[in-house]
Design a protein around this motif. Structure first.
Motif, short mmCIF file in Angstrom:
data_model
loop_
_atom_site.label_atom_id
_atom_site.label_comp_id
_atom_site.label_asym_id
_atom_site.label_seq_id
_atom_site.Cartn_x
_atom_site.Cartn_y
_atom_site.Cartn_z
N ASP B 125 -24.94 -7.40 1.03
CA ASP B 125 -24.96 -5.96 0.74
C ASP B 125 -23.87 -5.56 -0.25
OD1 ASP B 125 -27.07 -5.48 2.52
OD2 ASP B 125 -25.68 -5.36 4.23
N ASN B 126 -23.02 -6.50 -0.63
CA ASN B 126 -21.96 -6.21 -1.60
C ASN B 126 -22.58 -5.75 -2.92
OD1 ASN B 126 -19.96 -6.78 -3.77
ND2 ASN B 126 -18.72 -7.53 -2.06
N PRO B 127 -22.04 -4.68 -3.52
CA PRO B 127 -22.68 -4.13 -4.73
C PRO B 127 -22.71 -5.07 -5.93
CG PRO B 127 -20.61 -2.98 -4.23
CD PRO B 127 -20.95 -3.82 -3.04
N VAL B 128 -21.88 -6.11 -5.99
CA VAL B 128 -21.97 -7.04 -7.12
C VAL B 128 -23.14 -8.02 -6.97
CG1 VAL B 128 -19.46 -6.89 -7.49
CG2 VAL B 128 -20.41 -8.93 -6.36
N VAL B 129 -23.77 -8.01 -5.80
CA VAL B 129 -24.85 -8.97 -5.55
C VAL B 129 -26.22 -8.36 -5.81
CG1 VAL B 129 -25.90 -10.52 -3.84
CG2 VAL B 129 -23.43 -10.09 -3.77
N ASP B 130 -26.98 -8.97 -6.72
CA ASP B 130 -28.38 -8.60 -6.93
C ASP B 130 -29.26 -9.65 -6.25
OD1 ASP B 130 -27.87 -6.44 -8.60
OD2 ASP B 130 -27.77 -7.72 -10.37
#
Lengths: 263, 263
Positions: B125-130
């Motif tokens: 769920d970390n925002p840097v992860v797509d």
């Protein structure tokens, strides 16, 4: 399909597909079994713990013998406690020692190895090898001789092997040698036992050398060995084998943090 | 007592004592199961092969991530193929990359991990992860971006993971990065497959770095990883974790002769 299983101390169960039971004997000390497996060749179990398989026994036997010999530079007179299968003696003989004394508690282990694992068992007929069928702990209490090297090639520290991890045994060993090497279980599973053993060893020996090897058929696949040594432990012989090389030994001492033992 | 078993490619069977089945789903790709075991915490199996247990997953995830990052010196933009459990992403995030693209074929692996392995799944769920739910082999065929590092965190080369060991896939990877790292099975059991993969990798990448780690719950307990890299592979970052240290990585490249691969 027939399976034979070891219920490991980890709680895991490891099962081998077997073609045939070749030998089964309840001796005065333990249940000895030899199986013909599909993928690992012949296998010896003691009290339903895997002692060796033909496919990977070379790793254990190379790694219990070549590191301490490398530190010594050569051997003349060696004492082996346990090791009735002959694998450790086979590796020791590569250095042409004058005499090897093997003290094995259970003569049926030697019988089974000679019959079913001739690649190990037959070396026990070599004239430099004296076999004494006796409890190793009793033997070292009374012996007066000194040895270049003592190898403790024991079973797990439950059953007949238990006493070989005690402080009393270490003190007896210390009296007769400057170098003792032994198998010390899994650094993933048996951490307290190893710490305890190291603590005992440090009371007597100047240096401890702790190292690991990958043994696929032993619990957790990683196994440890410990050498107690009264001189500076540097490698003096540069020979290589199937698993052991001087570089592999150097690296085997480099234990990942999670597997290190504080004693 | 309930047991759940993996029938390994070695022919060995490894069995875990389980308290409870927490999740079982036949997705379009594979059977996904999560068990609560007695000794290894929670365990995820795919098609009845152990993917991870809470007790030893740190070893696999540290050893697939920290070696290639150590050679790079740092990371900005990383592509992970597979790895839907999140363990690889968790380790990558320790270097604060700008962007991680995770291409996982099976969205139910991600779902199961978020629910039952929050210590891994929650990092997704970390925002840097797509996250891209797609076949990794298809994804790399069409992508135009370049990445500092591609990690192939695949299942075994049977089933959905098979294509990720092919030469065609390697050539697609080569087009988008100078460093690719992946798990390459057991050097005791899967020697031909590793040799084949190395042969393919050598056609494209200048250097190959082959190393091993002890993973108790994987077949044979010893596992291998391979990095293909287009520059001189020297360690540029000195960070240590639970299993990985720069010295452990150096030593992990020192393979015993019996486990070496000639390709």
């Amino acid at each position: 399909m027939n399976w034979v299983s070891e219920l490991q101390t980890s709680g895991l169960k490891i099962s081998f597909r077997i073609k045939k039971v070749l030998y089964r004997k309840r001796s005065g000390y333990q249940l000895i079994e030899v199986f013909d497996t599909y993928e690992f060749g012949r296998m010896m179990m003691l009290d339903r713990k895997v002692m060796l398989t033909q496919r990977d026994e070379f790793i254990y036997h190379e790694m219990i013998v070549h590191p301490p010999v490398a530190l010594l530079g050569g051997i003349k007179n060696v004492l082996v406690i346990g090791g009735g299968d002959g694998g450790t003696v086979r590796e020791l003989l590569k250095y042409s020692p004058e005499r090897i004394t093997l003290v094995e508690i259970d003569r049926f282990v030697v019988d089974a190895s000679k019959k079913f694992f001739p690649e190990m068992g037959k070396v026990l007929d070599n004239p430099v090898v004296d076999i004494v069928f006796e409890d190793g702990a009793e033997f070292v209490k009374k012996i007066e001789d000194r040895y270049d090297l003592v190898i403790v090639d024991s079973t797990d520290p439950v059953g007949p092997g238990e006493v070989l991890f005690s402080e009393e045994f270490i003190s007896d060993i210390f009296r007769i040698t400057d170098v003792v090497a032994g198998q010390t279980e899994s650094p993933f599973l048996h951490r307290e036992m190893i710490a305890q053993y190291h603590k005992g060893l440090k009371k007597f020996f100047k240096n401890i050398v702790f190292y690991t090897a990958n043994i696929p058929t032993y619990p957790s696949g990683i196994w440890s060995f410990t050498i107690g040594v009264n001189f500076e432990p540097v490698i003096k012989v540069k020979r290589s084998f199937q698993y052991y090389t001087p570089e592999v030994f150097e690296c085997a001492k480099n234990i990942p943090p999670a597997f290190r033992i504080d004693a």
